[in-house]
Scaffold this motif. Structure first.
Motif, PDB file in Angstrom:
ATOM      1  N   ALA A 146       0.818  -1.215   0.000  1.00  0.00           N
ATOM      2  CA  ALA A 146       0.000   0.000   0.000  1.00  0.00           C
ATOM      3  C   ALA A 146       0.849   1.261   0.000  1.00  0.00           C
ATOM      4  O   ALA A 146       0.563   2.227  -0.723  1.00  0.00           O
ATOM      5  CB  ALA A 146      -0.940  -0.009   1.213  1.00  0.00           C
TER       6      ALA A 146
ATOM      7  N   ALA B 186      -5.809  -0.322  -3.053  1.00  0.00           N
ATOM      8  CA  ALA B 186      -4.655  -0.727  -2.250  1.00  0.00           C
ATOM      9  C   ALA B 186      -4.979  -0.770  -0.773  1.00  0.00           C
ATOM     10  O   ALA B 186      -4.466  -1.607  -0.025  1.00  0.00           O
ATOM     11  CB  ALA B 186      -3.486   0.224  -2.507  1.00  0.00           C
TER      12      ALA B 186
ATOM     13  N   PRO C 127      -4.842  -5.390   2.000  1.00  0.00           N
ATOM     14  CA  PRO C 127      -3.589  -4.640   2.173  1.00  0.00           C
ATOM     15  C   PRO C 127      -2.541  -5.502   2.871  1.00  0.00           C
ATOM     16  O   PRO C 127      -2.844  -6.223   3.817  1.00  0.00           O
ATOM     17  CB  PRO C 127      -4.005  -3.446   3.045  1.00  0.00           C
ATOM     18  CG  PRO C 127      -5.237  -3.913   3.770  1.00  0.00           C
ATOM     19  CD  PRO C 127      -5.944  -4.838   2.820  1.00  0.00           C
TER      20      PRO C 127
END
Length: 648
Positions: free
Chosen positions: A399, A495, A500
């Motif tokens: 992320a 994301a 994540p």
């Protein structure tokens, strides 16, 4: 934000930029002169194929670029046909995105090829065409791709071992840089931060050795006999593997003395300077013509570091003999036997393992790209493929990397759009416009590895102005910016919302992997398993530590609480320091009883790191006599135990 503006410590790749700009603009110029607008697909094929060039040995480059040429042609054909029917376009994009993202498991080059092929699919799906036109596009794409391969591999001088020599030379130069920096640290050894500043240099040296290892493997693949030059390049690689381990052990011994407030051996700094000069001279002699005064330095030291200095001196002397044989074509030293057997390459089956990062990333890319295409179609966006292309280019496996890439892409596109608007207003002459686009493309590829935002800012005017020329209008700058912002926003949401990767949860397993690699290396050194197995074990320590360091850097970027970060920083740092101390044990081995206790402690600490349970106390070792390297390793294990206790 700070990370998106960071400038990587890399040099501009002017030659690569020149090749990429040439591969793109020559088909475009031919198409403009011959009034064949379909040649724009040849220009796009040449451009993207140049971006797929991984560098290194010629067979590696030709194989990677050829693979992309075929995948890109298939993507061009399939995307153009799938885009004809909206209900076919959505599932086709999902399937193609999954395939292109899953091949990431084969490494960075495969990941780049997958992203570029998926980019091509998105472009053609956003501008659909019937079978005849799609076949023409695919043919033009292949033609442009093979023109790029011709430029990259055949037009420039073809010297099969030159990339290998360059890779081996770069690894010697990287270790020389480490020695030069260590010499400066030796002038103020009490500064702990100065010793820590050597860690990135040591990691860079390991990365350079990995590049040299891969280059040698490719150059030697399929050869029935070893050439004299190929053999000496192999010898130089093996010598450097041994030398890096001994140099790391030497620096760890010097650092340990400084931490105990003991003076360093006399002339330690001068000796490190001499080592650095010798390594840099070897590196230059590998790739430059002319005469070089190659000689191994005479190193003098006392105490536990004397033997390590002696080993480094002997390895440099052997390397000098090998370089002289390489340059003269004569017989040189035989390999020291430090090259391990190649490890099994990952397969697609690995991508489907439980909790696979690659599988989660592939699903994330497929879902978000499909959503982007659906929204762009529903909103009837012009040049809708700019939205999906942005999603594909921005989404990263982690992320924090996606956030950085989104900021770079959005900021670069806005700046590039403003540049495109200025060029469109003030440059009317086609010849001047073509020269300007060539220059922008050249510089963009040259600085691509330095900062992605700068690359986006330079390449945006190229494609906006080309698109506006074909569209016959000047309105696409605003559309490009809006589409990029929409795609970047979707990528950020995907994301964060879709699986994540949580590095904090992965850190215990990564730390355990480092400790288990240290344990295997300790076993190889203590039981005299030979240079090949010892070097392979130490290499695995370096790779495991690099994985842990990468995850730690992402955690730091996420501004995690210092109380959680500090023990992790200590564990990662000492994972690398343990391997240096273990190397020194080869020169001064402890008793079998002391060695058994060290092995038991490492096993227990690795188990505790993996399970998250409180680590057991390190049993006292003072009742047994041991050489200084073994005592140093015991002290470091106590630090690891303390950090694991704080982590829990």
């Amino acid at each position: 934000m700070r990370g998106s503006l960071a400038i990587e410590a890399a040099r501009p790749q002017w030659l690569a930029g020149l090749r990429a700009a040439t591969a793109m603009t020559v088909p475009l110029i031919v198409g403009w002169v011959a009034r064949r607008p379909e040649l724009i697909w040849a220009g796009l094929g040449g451009w993207l194929t140049m971006l797929s060039d991984p560098g290194g040995p010629y067979p590696t480059r030709a194989s990677a670029m050829g693979t992309f040429a075929l995948m890109g042609a298939a993507a061009t054909l399939a995307g153009g046909l799938a885009g004809l029917t909206p209900w076919a376009a959505i599932p086709a994009l999902f399937a193609f995105a999954m395939i292109c993202s899953l091949i990431r498991v084969h490494g960075d080059t495969a990941a780049t090829i997958g992203v570029l092929a998926l980019t091509m699919f998105c472009i053609t799906e956003g501008s659909p065409a019937h079978l005849a036109d799609s076949l023409v596009r695919a043919g033009m794409f292949v033609a442009g791709s093979f023109f790029a391969i011709l430029l990259a591999v055949a037009v420039w001088p073809f010297r099969p071992y030159h990339p290998v020599r360059a890779a081996v030379a770069a690894s010697w130069m990287a270790v020389g840089d480490l020695a030069a920096a260590a010499a400066k640290v030796a002038s103020s050894p009490a500064d702990a931060a100065a010793w820590e500043s050597l860690v990135p240099l040591r990691r860079r040296a390991r990365d350079a050795l990995e590049d040299a290892r891969e280059a040698l493997a490719v150059a030697r693949a399929g050869r029935h006999g070893e050439t004299g030059r190929g053999l000496q390049l192999l010898v130089l690689y093996e010598i450097l593997e041994l030398l890096l381990g001994d140099l790391a052990a030497l620096l760890e011994a010097l650092r340990a003395r400084a931490e105990r407030h003991e003076p360093l051996p006399p002339r330690a700094g001068e000796a490190l300077v001499e080592i650095s000069r010798a390594l840099e001279a070897i590196a230059e002699a590998l790739v430059e013509e002319g005469s070089y005064a190659l000689a191994a330095p005479r190193l003098e030291a006392s105490g536990d570091s004397a033997l390590l200095f002696s080993r480094v001196e002997g390895e440099i002397r052997q390397a000098v003999e090998s370089v002289q044989a390489l340059r003269s074509g004569g017989a040189g030293p035989s390999p020291p036997g430090a090259l391990s057997f190649p490890e099994e390459a990952p397969s697609l089956r690995d991508a489907f393992a439980k909790a696979s990062t690659e599988l989660r990333h592939a699903l994330r890319v497929a879902l978000v790209a499909t959503l982007a295409q659906f929204l762009a179609t529903a909103l009837r966006l012009e040049r809708s493929y700019w939205v999906t292309v942005t999603v594909v280019l921005v989404l990263q496996p982690h992320a924090i990397a996606t956030v950085r890439r989104a900021l770079q892409r959005a900021g670069g596109t806005v700046i590039g759009g403003l540049i495109a608007a200025l060029i469109a207003r003030h440059v009317r002459e086609p010849l001047a416009l073509g020269a300007m686009l060539f220059g922008l493309a050249w510089i963009a590829v040259s600085v691509r590895r330095i900062n992605y935002a700068l690359f986006a800012a330079l390449v945006t005017p190229v494609f906006v102005l080309l698109a506006e020329t074909n569209a016959g209008g000047g309105h696409l700058t605003r559309i490009r910016i809006l589409d990029t912002l929409l795609g970047g926003t979707l990528a950020l949401v995907g994301a964060i919302a879709l699986w994540p990767t949580r590095d904090l949860e992965r850190m215990p397993a990564l730390i355990a992997a480092v400790l288990r690699a240290d344990r295997a290396y300790l076993d190889a050194v203590l039981h005299g398993k030979g240079p090949a197995e010892a070097v392979a074990a130490r290499r695995r320590v370096g790779l495991a530590t690099a994985n842990a360091e990468a995850a730690l850097q992402r955690l730091i970027a996420e501004a995690m609480p210092p109380a959680r970060i500090e023990p992790l920083m200590a564990l990662v740092a000492y994972g690398r320091r343990l391997s240096a101390s273990i190397t020194a044990l080869g020169a001064a081995p402890p008793s079998s009883e002391y060695a058994a206790r060290l092995e038991g402690i490492l096993d227990a600490l690795a188990d505790a790191a993996q399970s998250g349970a409180p680590p057991p106390p390190v049993p006292p070792l003072d009742d047994l006599p041991a050489p200084e390297p073994a005592q140093r390793l015991a002290r470091q294990l106590r630090v690891v135990q303390s950090a694991l206790a704080r982590l829990g």
